[in-house]
Scaffold this motif. Structure first.
Motif, PDB file in Angstrom:
ATOM      1  N   LYS A   1       0.830  -1.206   0.000  1.00  0.00           N
ATOM      2  CA  LYS A   1       0.000   0.000   0.000  1.00  0.00           C
ATOM      3  C   LYS A   1       0.865   1.256   0.000  1.00  0.00           C
ATOM      4  O   LYS A   1       0.583   2.215  -0.725  1.00  0.00           O
ATOM      5  CB  LYS A   1      -0.927  -0.004   1.216  1.00  0.00           C
ATOM      6  N   THR A   2       1.916   1.244   0.822  1.00  0.00           N
ATOM      7  CA  THR A   2       2.801   2.411   0.855  1.00  0.00           C
ATOM      8  C   THR A   2       3.486   2.602  -0.487  1.00  0.00           C
ATOM      9  O   THR A   2       3.578   3.725  -1.000  1.00  0.00           O
ATOM     10  CB  THR A   2       3.854   2.258   1.966  1.00  0.00           C
TER      11      THR A   2
ATOM     12  N   SER B   1       2.268   9.555  -5.443  1.00  0.00           N
ATOM     13  CA  SER B   1       2.346  10.724  -4.562  1.00  0.00           C
ATOM     14  C   SER B   1       3.483  10.615  -3.554  1.00  0.00           C
ATOM     15  O   SER B   1       3.239  10.553  -2.341  1.00  0.00           O
ATOM     16  CB  SER B   1       1.014  10.889  -3.811  1.00  0.00           C
ATOM     17  N   PRO B   2       4.738  10.607  -4.010  1.00  0.00           N
ATOM     18  CA  PRO B   2       5.844  10.499  -3.045  1.00  0.00           C
ATOM     19  C   PRO B   2       5.889  11.665  -2.063  1.00  0.00           C
ATOM     20  O   PRO B   2       6.147  11.477  -0.873  1.00  0.00           O
ATOM     21  CB  PRO B   2       7.089  10.464  -3.936  1.00  0.00           C
ATOM     22  N   GLY B   3       5.610  12.864  -2.560  1.00  0.00           N
ATOM     23  CA  GLY B   3       5.624  14.030  -1.678  1.00  0.00           C
ATOM     24  C   GLY B   3       4.466  14.037  -0.704  1.00  0.00           C
ATOM     25  O   GLY B   3       4.614  14.459   0.450  1.00  0.00           O
ATOM     26  N   LYS B   4       3.315  13.557  -1.139  1.00  0.00           N
ATOM     27  CA  LYS B   4       2.142  13.523  -0.258  1.00  0.00           C
ATOM     28  C   LYS B   4       2.336  12.502   0.857  1.00  0.00           C
ATOM     29  O   LYS B   4       1.952  12.746   2.006  1.00  0.00           O
ATOM     30  CB  LYS B   4       0.886  13.199  -1.057  1.00  0.00           C
ATOM     31  N   VAL B   5       2.926  11.348   0.519  1.00  0.00           N
ATOM     32  CA  VAL B   5       3.202  10.341   1.549  1.00  0.00           C
ATOM     33  C   VAL B   5       4.144  10.922   2.604  1.00  0.00           C
ATOM     34  O   VAL B   5       3.917  10.779   3.809  1.00  0.00           O
ATOM     35  CB  VAL B   5       3.809   9.070   0.922  1.00  0.00           C
ATOM     36  N   ALA B   6       5.201  11.590   2.145  1.00  0.00           N
ATOM     37  CA  ALA B   6       6.147  12.201   3.085  1.00  0.00           C
ATOM     38  C   ALA B   6       5.476  13.290   3.911  1.00  0.00           C
ATOM     39  O   ALA B   6       5.708  13.401   5.124  1.00  0.00           O
ATOM     40  CB  ALA B   6       7.341  12.776   2.321  1.00  0.00           C
TER      41      ALA B   6
ATOM     42  N   ARG C   1       0.163  11.806  10.218  1.00  0.00           N
ATOM     43  CA  ARG C   1      -0.751  10.796   9.673  1.00  0.00           C
ATOM     44  C   ARG C   1       0.081   9.600   9.215  1.00  0.00           C
ATOM     45  O   ARG C   1       0.302   9.388   8.021  1.00  0.00           O
ATOM     46  CB  ARG C   1      -1.564  11.398   8.524  1.00  0.00           C
ATOM     47  N   ARG C   2       0.523   8.806  10.178  1.00  0.00           N
ATOM     48  CA  ARG C   2       1.520   7.772   9.911  1.00  0.00           C
ATOM     49  C   ARG C   2       0.959   6.361   9.841  1.00  0.00           C
ATOM     50  O   ARG C   2       1.652   5.449   9.395  1.00  0.00           O
ATOM     51  CB  ARG C   2       2.609   7.826  10.982  1.00  0.00           C
ATOM     52  N   ALA C   3      -0.255   6.166  10.295  1.00  0.00           N
ATOM     53  CA  ALA C   3      -0.800   4.809  10.373  1.00  0.00           C
ATOM     54  C   ALA C   3      -0.900   4.154   8.999  1.00  0.00           C
ATOM     55  O   ALA C   3      -0.772   2.931   8.873  1.00  0.00           O
ATOM     56  CB  ALA C   3      -2.177   4.843  11.040  1.00  0.00           C
ATOM     57  N   ARG C   4      -1.110   4.949   7.958  1.00  0.00           N
ATOM     58  CA  ARG C   4      -1.306   4.400   6.616  1.00  0.00           C
ATOM     59  C   ARG C   4       0.014   4.071   5.923  1.00  0.00           C
ATOM     60  O   ARG C   4       0.011   3.418   4.882  1.00  0.00           O
ATOM     61  CB  ARG C   4      -2.069   5.405   5.751  1.00  0.00           C
ATOM     62  N   HIS C   5       1.126   4.541   6.480  1.00  0.00           N
ATOM     63  CA  HIS C   5       2.388   4.444   5.751  1.00  0.00           C
ATOM     64  C   HIS C   5       3.444   3.671   6.537  1.00  0.00           C
ATOM     65  O   HIS C   5       3.555   3.811   7.756  1.00  0.00           O
ATOM     66  CB  HIS C   5       2.924   5.846   5.444  1.00  0.00           C
ATOM     67  N   MET C   6       4.223   2.894   5.809  1.00  0.00           N
ATOM     68  CA  MET C   6       5.350   2.192   6.408  1.00  0.00           C
ATOM     69  C   MET C   6       6.437   3.209   6.754  1.00  0.00           C
ATOM     70  O   MET C   6       6.649   4.182   6.023  1.00  0.00           O
ATOM     71  CB  MET C   6       5.887   1.163   5.407  1.00  0.00           C
ATOM     72  N   HIS C   7       7.115   2.998   7.868  1.00  0.00           N
ATOM     73  CA  HIS C   7       8.192   3.899   8.279  1.00  0.00           C
ATOM     74  C   HIS C   7       9.211   4.016   7.144  1.00  0.00           C
ATOM     75  O   HIS C   7       9.612   3.005   6.551  1.00  0.00           O
ATOM     76  CB  HIS C   7       8.868   3.354   9.538  1.00  0.00           C
ATOM     77  N   PRO C   8       9.641   5.236   6.807  1.00  0.00           N
ATOM     78  CA  PRO C   8      10.536   5.400   5.646  1.00  0.00           C
ATOM     79  C   PRO C   8      11.837   4.609   5.746  1.00  0.00           C
ATOM     80  O   PRO C   8      12.310   4.060   4.744  1.00  0.00           O
ATOM     81  CB  PRO C   8      10.794   6.913   5.604  1.00  0.00           C
ATOM     82  N   LEU C   9      12.416   4.524   6.941  1.00  0.00           N
ATOM     83  CA  LEU C   9      13.678   3.792   7.079  1.00  0.00           C
ATOM     84  C   LEU C   9      13.467   2.284   6.988  1.00  0.00           C
ATOM     85  O   LEU C   9      14.304   1.565   6.428  1.00  0.00           O
ATOM     86  CB  LEU C   9      14.361   4.161   8.394  1.00  0.00           C
ATOM     87  N   LYS C  10      12.356   1.793   7.534  1.00  0.00           N
ATOM     88  CA  LYS C  10      12.052   0.362   7.400  1.00  0.00           C
ATOM     89  C   LYS C  10      11.844  -0.005   5.936  1.00  0.00           C
ATOM     90  O   LYS C  10      12.312  -1.048   5.466  1.00  0.00           O
ATOM     91  CB  LYS C  10      10.803   0.010   8.209  1.00  0.00           C
ATOM     92  N   LEU C  11      11.146   0.862   5.228  1.00  0.00           N
ATOM     93  CA  LEU C  11      10.924   0.625   3.802  1.00  0.00           C
ATOM     94  C   LEU C  11      12.245   0.675   3.043  1.00  0.00           C
ATOM     95  O   LEU C  11      12.490  -0.135   2.141  1.00  0.00           O
ATOM     96  CB  LEU C  11       9.948   1.663   3.254  1.00  0.00           C
TER      97      LEU C  11
ATOM     98  N   VAL D   1      14.079  10.380   2.013  1.00  0.00           N
ATOM     99  CA  VAL D   1      14.077   8.915   2.113  1.00  0.00           C
ATOM    100  C   VAL D   1      12.897   8.324   1.354  1.00  0.00           C
ATOM    101  O   VAL D   1      13.046   7.328   0.637  1.00  0.00           O
ATOM    102  CB  VAL D   1      14.067   8.470   3.587  1.00  0.00           C
ATOM    103  N   TYR D   2      11.726   8.929   1.474  1.00  0.00           N
ATOM    104  CA  TYR D   2      10.569   8.400   0.743  1.00  0.00           C
ATOM    105  C   TYR D   2      10.781   8.502  -0.772  1.00  0.00           C
ATOM    106  O   TYR D   2      10.458   7.573  -1.519  1.00  0.00           O
ATOM    107  CB  TYR D   2       9.287   9.125   1.145  1.00  0.00           C
TER     108      TYR D   2
END
Length: 201
Positions: free
Chosen positions: A5-6, A13-18, A25-35, A110-111
């Motif tokens: 999903k991330t 939307s790389p900028g929107k995710v970041a 609003r982090r619940a929808r996205h995987m942590h950038p470093l983990k990804l 990172v994203y």
């Protein structure tokens, strides 16, 4: 495990995710470093499964040159990190007056680099399906051109979405940020190449 999903959201939307992430609003996205770690692991596996770094124009002509080339390629595996630095510097120069701090710029970097890594992995898949050395060489040559355009597009979209730019009004600023990214990326790659050359000679 990589969040599909991330990655799906990053493609459009790389900028929107970041921006969502730094706004809480982090619940929808995987942590950038983990990804990032997951994508790097996948990239290493894809490179190990194929012969992308074992095939080059002068391979087989000299054993010593082949050994040096393999060492160069081993160091080159980590050049992906330079993209994060270049994106960060471009964002920092461009966006520090807009109320964003260095951590938020780093999240954007990172994203964006995660999406670039995903594109690089997809780009490598044809060389796994068809590992013929002639095709791999052709693919490597062609990739130099369109991958650079893809990277620049990802960064431009990321900057535009993260900083909520109006392209009709803010295009000169966006162009400046992208030029900064391109210049820093070029300089870092040249410095990295010189460092690798020094290490292997």
């Amino acid at each position: 495990m990589i969040s599909a999903k991330t990655l799906g959201r990053l493609i459009l939307s790389p900028g929107k995710v970041a921006r969502d992430y730094v706004m809480g609003r982090r619940a929808r996205h995987m942590h950038p470093l983990k990804l990032l770690v997951a994508l790097v692991a996948m990239l290493v596996l894809v490179l190990a499964a194929g012969q992308y770094f074992q095939v080059y124009h002068f391979s087989g002509q000299n054993a010593e040159v082949d050994r040096m080339a393999q060492r160069v390629m081993a160091y080159a595996n980590w050049s992906f990190s330079l993209g994060i630095v270049a994106i960060f510097i471009g964002a920092r120069v461009f966006g520090r007056r807009l109320g964003y701090n260095a951590i938020e710029h780093a999240v954007l970097a990172v994203y964006c680099q995660n999406l670039i890594l995903a594109m690089i992995i997809l780009n490598l898949l044809p060389t796994l399906i068809w590992p013929d050395p002639a095709f791999v060489l052709w693919h490597k040559t062609a990739s130099q051109y369109y991958l650079y355009a893809i990277k620049l597009a990802v960064v431009a979209i990321g900057y535009s979405q993260f900083f909520l730019l109006d392209l009709r009004r803010d295009w000169p600023r966006l162009l400046t940020a992208c030029l900064i990214y391109a210049a820093v990326s070029w300089l870092l790659l040249r410095a990295y190449a010189l460092a690798i050359f020094w290490l292997v000679t």
